[in-house]
Scaffold this motif. Structure first.
Motif, short mmCIF file in Angstrom:
data_model
loop_
_atom_site.label_atom_id
_atom_site.label_comp_id
_atom_site.label_asym_id
_atom_site.label_seq_id
_atom_site.Cartn_x
_atom_site.Cartn_y
_atom_site.Cartn_z
N PHE B 63 0.98 -1.04 -0.08
CA PHE B 63 -0.11 0.11 0.05
C PHE B 63 0.82 1.14 -0.07
O PHE B 63 1.97 1.35 0.62
N ILE B 64 0.22 2.26 -0.47
CA ILE B 64 0.99 3.68 -0.73
C ILE B 64 0.23 4.51 -0.29
O ILE B 64 -1.08 4.84 -0.76
N ASP B 65 0.57 5.41 0.73
CA ASP B 65 -0.06 6.87 0.99
C ASP B 65 0.81 7.98 0.54
O ASP B 65 1.80 8.15 0.80
N PRO B 66 0.18 8.65 -0.71
CA PRO B 66 1.10 9.40 -1.53
C PRO B 66 0.99 10.80 -0.90
O PRO B 66 1.83 11.77 -1.12
N GLY B 223 -0.38 0.37 9.22
CA GLY B 223 -1.49 0.58 8.13
C GLY B 223 -1.18 -0.29 6.84
O GLY B 223 -2.04 -0.17 5.91
N GLY B 224 -0.12 -0.82 6.77
CA GLY B 224 0.28 -1.79 5.52
C GLY B 224 0.91 -0.91 4.56
O GLY B 224 1.05 -1.67 3.49
N HIS B 225 1.51 0.19 4.81
CA HIS B 225 2.42 0.71 3.81
C HIS B 225 3.55 0.17 3.45
O HIS B 225 4.22 -0.32 4.40
N THR B 226 3.94 0.14 2.19
CA THR B 226 5.47 0.04 1.91
C THR B 226 5.97 1.17 1.12
O THR B 226 7.17 1.35 0.85
N THR B 227 5.22 2.04 1.09
CA THR B 227 5.89 3.31 0.44
C THR B 227 4.80 4.62 0.79
O THR B 227 3.66 4.49 1.01
N ILE B 228 5.43 5.81 1.25
CA ILE B 228 4.69 7.02 1.67
C ILE B 228 5.27 8.09 0.93
O ILE B 228 6.33 8.24 0.34
N GLY B 229 4.52 9.18 0.70
CA GLY B 229 5.06 10.43 0.34
C GLY B 229 5.03 11.39 1.29
O GLY B 229 3.98 11.57 2.05
N PRO B 454 -4.93 2.97 4.71
CA PRO B 454 -5.35 2.85 3.25
C PRO B 454 -6.59 2.12 3.34
O PRO B 454 -7.39 2.31 2.44
N LEU B 455 -6.69 1.00 4.26
CA LEU B 455 -7.97 0.09 4.10
C LEU B 455 -9.01 1.06 4.42
O LEU B 455 -10.30 0.80 3.82
N ASN B 456 -8.85 1.90 5.37
CA ASN B 456 -9.99 2.76 5.76
C ASN B 456 -10.30 3.89 4.95
O ASN B 456 -11.52 4.32 4.50
N ARG B 528 -12.61 -1.96 6.17
CA ARG B 528 -11.64 -1.34 6.74
C ARG B 528 -11.26 -2.39 8.12
O ARG B 528 -10.48 -1.90 8.96
N ASN B 529 -12.18 -3.48 8.52
CA ASN B 529 -11.85 -4.44 9.21
C ASN B 529 -10.79 -5.61 8.99
O ASN B 529 -10.55 -6.55 9.59
N ILE B 530 -10.48 -5.34 7.78
CA ILE B 530 -9.40 -6.64 7.36
C ILE B 530 -8.32 -6.60 7.97
O ILE B 530 -7.61 -5.54 8.17
N ASN B 531 -7.94 -7.71 8.55
CA ASN B 531 -6.60 -7.95 9.26
C ASN B 531 -5.35 -7.78 8.35
O ASN B 531 -5.35 -8.43 7.41
#
Ligand SMILES: [Zn+2]
Ligand SMILES: [Zn+2]
Lengths: 289, 545
Positions: B63-66, B223-229, B454-456, B528-531
């Motif tokens: 997941f990426i939060d840019p 949050g499951g991210h592997t990349t962020i901005g 990101p899932l939220n 949003r509840n996925i583990n």
């Protein structure tokens, strides 16, 4: 409403981009008329000529400090607040604060209630050449109009380039090119009517009064009244309905000009603004009858 | 050495092969995706291990939060949260507190948990839910333990007498008219700066800040991210921030990379002419390390904060008639955009209202006429209010959208009442239209403005349910497939990293987010509840409890 002498007045210099704030501040810095112990906070160092000479000898506490544009998401790194904190315990006696071109004087004024300070006046520069056009701009039209509305004193710049420019407002207005423009700006107090003057021996204070008449006066009467004004009256400006039609009054010092208003009557905002250097003299002007 | 990851399913986000059951990785890079039997040619002559802990799991691209703000987060995360919305944090889920009694109960519990002289900082108070706050109310609960209650918006705070003593608030200095109500311990607007100046030694203390960044690292992983901005590097101070980031967000234990996008106005602070911006930005590239990258990207600002109703709106504006704010003088924004446009940069502009957006689009149009560019990546950040006509312009000008979709969840109900009315409030974050127009579109948290989950974000974008449970602007909802694309491949495009991450295909880095459930087939309400079971960053597994 007396203020503690230790509180430092802040004069806000506002106006949209291109209104001449920087030119005006540079003139202040260069004129030698800037009272000692004045700090000038500029929005960005950009075009301000800050060199050793401007930070004039004999008054080492004069300071020019650059501010970055307000922080975006929070106020944790707020340049203005930090500057005011630093100056608070210094020998500085007053502050001139250049606002960002997109600041509304009302919102900027709020910042000047910082402990140890009080807002002294909001001065807004208006560019004679572009103001009318800018008021119609879809992005900044409302902002530019609001800046004018919220001003305590309006300074018209570039009027030589557009001599016919006339701002339809009852607020006190001077021209940036007037001989004493600097003095008026420095001496201006928004709360002047409460008899408060700023603690300095260099700049005089100025006081203002507006006069409006519900009924038309005779032209002769108006002329007489203007002649009878006390000597401390520096300026009179505005429009008056007379038996000879609407008359535009412009008086600087003792030089009075009366011109018939040729534009449609409904565009005229009637009333006279009288600016004097002595509050008592203003109080004694009794035009009520 | 090769590693063969097996899974219940691999969602690749590569249209040409949307699903697979295995990924083969060498030195952190994907060499083949597909079915294990097709991987035989690789395995024949090389050593390999089978990683089978994910055989019951679903592998997604990392997941990426840019768009978030590590530095802001570092300030906030050491504080205690009492919020009306739920916040899932690695050290525990913050359950929503929606009334005054609940707020006081939790404040009391937090207060007794802290040692006597350790100050208590609480963030998340909002009068709408938590009732009027005051120094007396804090003192009823926390007595003389120094306690600071920070408003959700960050724009006001309350302190008890002990906190005021601690930071050196001098009651005698405070006079009427200055937006400090000393009786209530309330500091707002003009008065807030006074308080913050005194609080800074606590909230910006190097050890606090360092602890905050460590917490941010956990939040991002969680949050499951592997990349962020980091979409405004330098917001406090360039060198101090860059140093802190390289100390805490670089190294083998950091499970993600960060695209650093410099804060354009800070970069040219001190009267540097906008034309010199690109040169200064270029110099930042020297600081790049494996996980921390400046690129030819710049962040600029159009109109005011969405949460403070300072977005600039076209007619008919706000119901109460107030208007928004420009963060940059329009002409100056144009000068900045021009210099970066001509230097070939990818420009990210913070836009919140439809007037702020229109200004930005008009400038972009001008740039296209001056010097046409293709594939320029011009990105509209936040994207609160827009009109359908603007969607066409965005598409025609080749721009992309990075939306804070969470606005819709948290604010659409209250903006219906106190803001802009139902019609426009229900159409915040017009994402469905963006996808239909073929605009590259992603979503972000702007953390700490919204939870970095990101899932939220996906859940909000797909369901468009606000905090009172109403569905707002159903036709602007996007499908789970589109939403997953938004938080992976589309986000990678926005931060200029689609060549290395954002999907699972041969040649990209092995960045995965491993889930217990399949986000494309589960009930959308459960998204949003996925583990999140684990993340994989460049071939290294980082388990989540
Ligand atoms: Zn922003
Ligand atoms: Zn942001």
């Amino acid at each position: 409403m007396t203020k503690m002498i230790t509180e430092k007045p802040i004069t806000l210099i506002g106006g949209y981009l291109g209104a001449g704030k920087t030119t005006f501040i540079n003139r202040l810095l260069n004129s030698g008329g800037l009272p000692s112990r004045t700090a000038v906070l500029v929005n960005d160092f950009g075009d301000i000529n800050v060199d050793e000479q401007l930070i004039r000898s004999g008054s080492k506490s004069d300071q020019v400090i650059g501010l970055a544009n307000g922080c975006v998401c929070c106020s944790i790194a707020d340049d203005l607040t930090s500057a005011l904190e630093v100056l608070k315990s210094s020998a500085i006696e007053r502050v001139l604060l250049e606002c960002s071109g997109v600041a509304e004087p009302h919102r900027a004024r709020v910042q000047c209630h910082y402990p140890g300070y009080y807002p002294h006046a909001s001065v807004v520069l208006v560019d004679a050449l572009n103001h009318q056009q800018r008021c119609k701009d879809k992005y900044v039209g409302t902002l530019v109009a609001a800046q004018v509305q919220q001003a305590d004193l309006i300074v018209i710049s570039k009027s030589a380039l557009n001599p016919d420019f006339c701002l339809q407002t009852l607020q006190p207005t001077i021209d940036a090119d007037d001989q004493d423009a600097m003095e008026v700006v420095l001496g201006w107090g928004s709360d002047a009517n409460h008899g408060h003057s700023i603690p300095t021996n260099l700049a005089p204070s100025f006081f203002t009064q507006t006069w409006q008449s519900r009924l038309p006066v005779s032209l002769a009467d108006l002329t007489q009244r203007l002649e009878d004004l006390p000597g401390s009256v520096q300026r009179v400006k505005g429009l008056v309905a007379t038996d000879a039609g609407i008359i535009e009054v412009q008086r600087v010092g003792t030089d009075t000009q009366l011109t018939p208003w040729t534009q449609p009557p409904h565009t005229a905002q009637l009333g006279l603004v009288i600016i004097a250097s002595a509050a008592d003299d203003l109080a004694s002007i009794d035009w009520a009858s | 050495m090769l590693t063969l990851y097996k899974a219940r399913s691999v969602i690749t986000m590569n249209e040409s092969m949307p699903r697979a059951t295995a990924v083969l990785v060498r030195d952190g890079m994907i060499v083949e995706v597909g079915e294990p039997e097709h991987m035989e040619p690789w395995l024949r002559h090389q050593e390999y291990v089978v990683e089978d802990q994910f055989v019951e799991k679903v592998i997604c691209p990392g997941f990426i939060d840019p768009h978030l703000h590590p530095s802001m987060a570092a300030v906030l995360l050491p504080m205690e949260f009492i919020t009306a919305m739920r916040w899932k944090l690695p050290w525990g889920e913050v359950e929503p507190v929606t009334d005054a009694e609940g707020f006081d109960r939790r404040m009391g519990a937090l207060s007794t948990k802290k040692s006597v002289d350790e100050p208590l900082f609480i963030w998340g108070y909002h009068q709408l839910w938590h009732g009027p706050m005051s120094r007396a109310r804090i003192e009823d609960i926390a007595g003389d333990k120094p306690t600071v209650v920070w408003h959700r918006s960050f724009h006001e705070l309350y302190m008890n007498a002990a906190a005021m003593d601690m930071v050196g608030v001098v009651a005698a200095e405070i006079k009427p008219g200055m937006q400090i109500d000393i009786e209530r311990g309330w500091f707002f607007e003009g008065g807030l700066g006074y308080a913050i100046n005194r609080l800074n030694p606590w909230i910006l203390a190097p050890d606090k800040y360092a602890a905050g960044l460590q917490r941010l690292k956990q939040v991002v992983h969680h949050g499951g991210h592997t990349t962020i901005g980091d979409l405004a590097t330098g917001m406090f101070n360039f060198s101090a921030e860059a140093e802190a980031l390289s100390q805490h967000l670089e190294g083998d234990d950091v499970p993600f990379r960060t695209r650093l996008v410099a804060h354009g106005t800070v970069l040219t602070k001190g009267g540097v002419p906008p034309q010199q911006g690109p040169e200064l930005a270029e110099a930042l590239l020297q600081r790049n390390s494996h996980r921390l990258h400046f690129g030819r990207h710049i962040k600029l600002f159009s109109d005011g904060a969405f949460f403070s109703q300072l977005a600039q709106l076209q007619e008919p504006g706000y119901i109460d008639g107030h208007h928004g704010e420009w963060l940059t003088t329009p002409e100056i924004l144009e000068q900045h955009i021009r210099s970066y446009w001509h230097a070939g940069y990818q420009i990210h502009v913070h836009v919140t209202g439809d007037l702020g957006l229109q200004l930005t689009l008009d400038i972009l149009q001008k740039m296209q006429e001056e010097k046409p560019r293709f594939n320029h990546g011009f990105t509209l950040e936040h994207f609160g209010f827009s009109t359908p006509e603007q969607i066409r312009q965005i598409q025609a000008l080749g721009a992309q959208v990075s939306a804070n979709v969470y606005y819709l969840h948290e604010l659409s109900d209250s903006y219906t009442q106190n803001g802009i009315g139902y019609e426009r409030a229900s159409q915040m974050a017009r994402l469905g239209s963006c996808f239909r127009a073929g605009i590259n579109t992603t979503v972000h948290s702007d953390f700490t403005m919204a939870p970095a989950e990101p899932l939220n974000s996906m859940w909000v974008a797909v369901n468009r349910i606000n905090h009172v449970g109403d569905v707002m602007g159903a036709t602007e909802a996007i499908t789970p497939q589109q939403a997953l694309q938004a938080i992976t491949l589309n986000a990678a495009h926005v931060i200029g990293m689609a060549d290395i991450t954002g999907s699972i295909r041969a040649g990209k880095r092995a960045d995965f987010t491993v889930l217990d459930e399949d986000p494309l087939t589960c009930d959308p309400l459960d998204l949003r509840n996925i583990n999140i079971y684990a993340t994989v960053f460049e071939g290294k597994v980082f388990p989540l409890a």
